[in-house]
Design an enzyme around this catalytic site. Structure first.
Site, PDB file in Angstrom:
ATOM      1  N   ARG A  21      32.254  67.547  60.391  1.00 60.68           N
ATOM      2  CA  ARG A  21      32.276  66.987  59.035  1.00 60.68           C
ATOM      3  C   ARG A  21      32.117  68.038  57.939  1.00 60.68           C
ATOM      4  O   ARG A  21      32.311  67.749  56.767  1.00 60.68           O
ATOM      5  CB  ARG A  21      31.192  65.906  58.903  1.00 60.68           C
ATOM      6  N   LYS A  28      28.873  75.518  61.353  1.00 64.12           N
ATOM      7  CA  LYS A  28      27.901  74.818  60.515  1.00 64.12           C
ATOM      8  C   LYS A  28      26.601  75.595  60.354  1.00 64.12           C
ATOM      9  O   LYS A  28      26.068  75.701  59.247  1.00 64.12           O
ATOM     10  CB  LYS A  28      27.617  73.427  61.099  1.00 64.12           C
TER      11      LYS A  28
END
Ligand code: UD1
Ligand code: CA
Length: 472
Positions: A21, A28
């Protein structure tokens, strides 16, 4: 809190997940919060625990994550273990089993949960005590998606993942934070017994709870109230929300020390900021790296200040950019800088130096009272006391291959729009006429002028549209 813990602590940081996402090429855990990669926040906290070692589980983006966490300068011994493919959090920790010594306690952390405080983890380790399974938990009004803490009476029986939970279990508001402290030997035996018979077909680390219960090992929960400490990051929105929350905490901490921030919600600190008494900081300033502000320093709106020491009474006017990078910048007492000034690495300004708008200073020292107030460049220069450096003047410090120094001795006056071609020395008390290009050193007290002599032609008639002939 400083507890003396009678067993070694090893940290396992799960950092193999994809972070889909984030929609980023950067893994990330390398995304930055307050200027520092998420996984580095976790390692910094681990270092405060006096942990014996840290094992980072890598997978997605391992080729980027591993060089970062293995780079020199980590405060504790870090090693990386690959998890490929990623079959769940239990599978992730299984990868660390071969490198974990049996004689300690493992604390499991996530690389995307950056703001857990060391005190909280110390308390969790103390609850584990070397022989219990200790879970960090929290009550959420909306626990959707989290593993639920299932208790019988007070005793923890299991963690049930949201996707596996019954409707009744989904009502439970106490959730597992993703952080546990567990005796290593027990962890290893439980990990060898978990399976992937669940809604997600994953090996769940959380299944060690029911195995502990089955083995008669006590399971304890340390329930905290501060959601920031367990907040994970999955999206740019969450990253920005956590950044603002973290910045507000830093701002509040500074205000408690007496720093006057015009607006704590428009303040950013990406590093360490030390402030003496009566410091005032206007809105939208960003501080990076190591910055220290002396007593009574005022920083105007929209300044970016990195790796810099600013002495007492100095004023940094709005829109000033200071970046000392590795060599640092120092600003002397009662100096005035900006608006729209740029101080680069190695700029060392003495007391009461004035640097005005659109002036750039790099790798140069300016002694007390020296001034460069408008549109100027000083690079690789040594500037004496009370020098006045005129508007538009520059040091030509670079010959295309090498850099050379310019020395401007005390009380020199450099007129406007001069070029000082280094290496060159302007002798003390000398004057350089406006518009000069100076290529040779000058004697103390001399007036030096190096420009075309002015010519005036009387009654000069400018060409007009009707003239046929082209003059000049
Ligand atoms: C996990 C917990 C859940 C808890 C929640 C808190 C499990 C099964 N569930 O769920 O009880 O409430 O965290 O946020 O543990 N990771 C790997 N390898 C993998 C899978 C994950 O390294 O194969 C890493 C991820 O990168 C992440 C961390 O482990 O850093 C947690 O994984 P994530 O998928 O976010 O766990 P949740 O499903 O949220
Ligand atoms: Ca998941």
């Amino acid at each position: 809190m400083s507890l003396s813990i009678p067993f070694p602590v090893d940290v396992v940081v799960m950092a193999a997940g994809k972070g889909t996402r984030m929609k980023s090429r950067l893994p990330k855990v390398l995304q930055r919060l307050a200027g520092v990669p998420l996984v580095q926040h976790v390692l910094n906290t681990a270092a405060q625990l006096n942990a014996r070692s840290a094992v980072v589980i890598t997978g997605h983006g391992a080729d980027q994550v591993e060089p970062w966490v293995l780079a020199p300068g980590q405060a504790l011994a870090v090693q990386c273990v690959r998890q490929e493919p990623q079959l769940g959090t239990g599978h992730a920790v299984q990868q660390a089993v071969p490198v974990l010594a049996n004689d300690g306690v493992v604390i499991v952390l996530s690389g995307d949960v950056p703001l857990t405080e060391a005190d909280t983890l110390q308390a969790l380790i103390a609850m584990c005590g070397g022989d219990k399974l200790a879970l960090l938990t929290i009550d959420f009004v909306d626990p959707t998606g989290y593993g639920r803490i299932v208790r019988q009476g007070d005793a923890v029986q299991a963690i049930v993942e949201h996707k596996d939970a019954t409707d009744a279990q989904r009502q439970i508001q106490e959730v597992y934070s993703g952080i546990m402290a567990v005796p290593t030997e027990l962890l290893k035996s439980w990990l060898s017994r978990i399976d992937n018979q669940n809604a997600q077909g994953e090996y769940y680390l959380t299944d060690v709870v029911k195995l502990a219960v089955a083995d008669g090992v006590p399971v304890v929960a340390h329930k905290i109230k501060d959601p920031l400490q367990v907040a994970g990051i999955n999206s740019p929105l969450q990253l920005a929300e956590l950044e603002r929350a973290h910045q507000l905490r830093q701002a509040n901490r500074l205000m408690e020390q007496g720093v006057r921030l015009k607006d704590p919600s428009r303040f950013d600190l990406r590093g360490q900021l030390d402030c003496a008494q009566d410091v005032e900081i206007d809105v939208n300033c960003i501080f990076e790296g190591q910055v220290s502000l002396g007593e009574g320093v005022k920083v105007g709106a929209h300044c970016v200040i990195a790796n810099c020491t600013i002495a007492a009474g100095a004023v940094i006017h709005p829109f000033t950019h200071i970046d000392g990078e590795k060599s640092g910048v120092s600003v002397g007492e009662r100096a005035l800088v900006g608006p729209f000034a740029r101080l680069r690495p190695g700029a060392q300004l003495g007391p009461e130096v004035h640097i005005g708008n659109f002036v750039e200073v790099k790798n140069s020292t300016m002694a007390a009272g020296a001034k460069a107030n408008h549109l100027a460049y000083l690079g690789d220069a040594t500037v004496g006391e009370r020098v006045n450096y005129g508007a538009g003047s520059i040091t030509a410090n670079y010959d295309g291959a090498n850099k050379h120094r310019t020395v401007i001795e005390a009380d020199v006056h450099i007129g406007s729009n001069c070029v000082l071609v280094a290496p060159v020395t302007i002798g003390a008390g000398g004057t350089v006429g406006g518009g000069s290009t100076i290529t040779k050193s000058t004697d103390p007290g001399a007036l030096s002028v190096g420009r075309g002599k002015q010519v005036s032609i009387a009654n000069w008639k400018r060409p007009d549209k009707t003239s046929k002939k082209h003059f000049g």
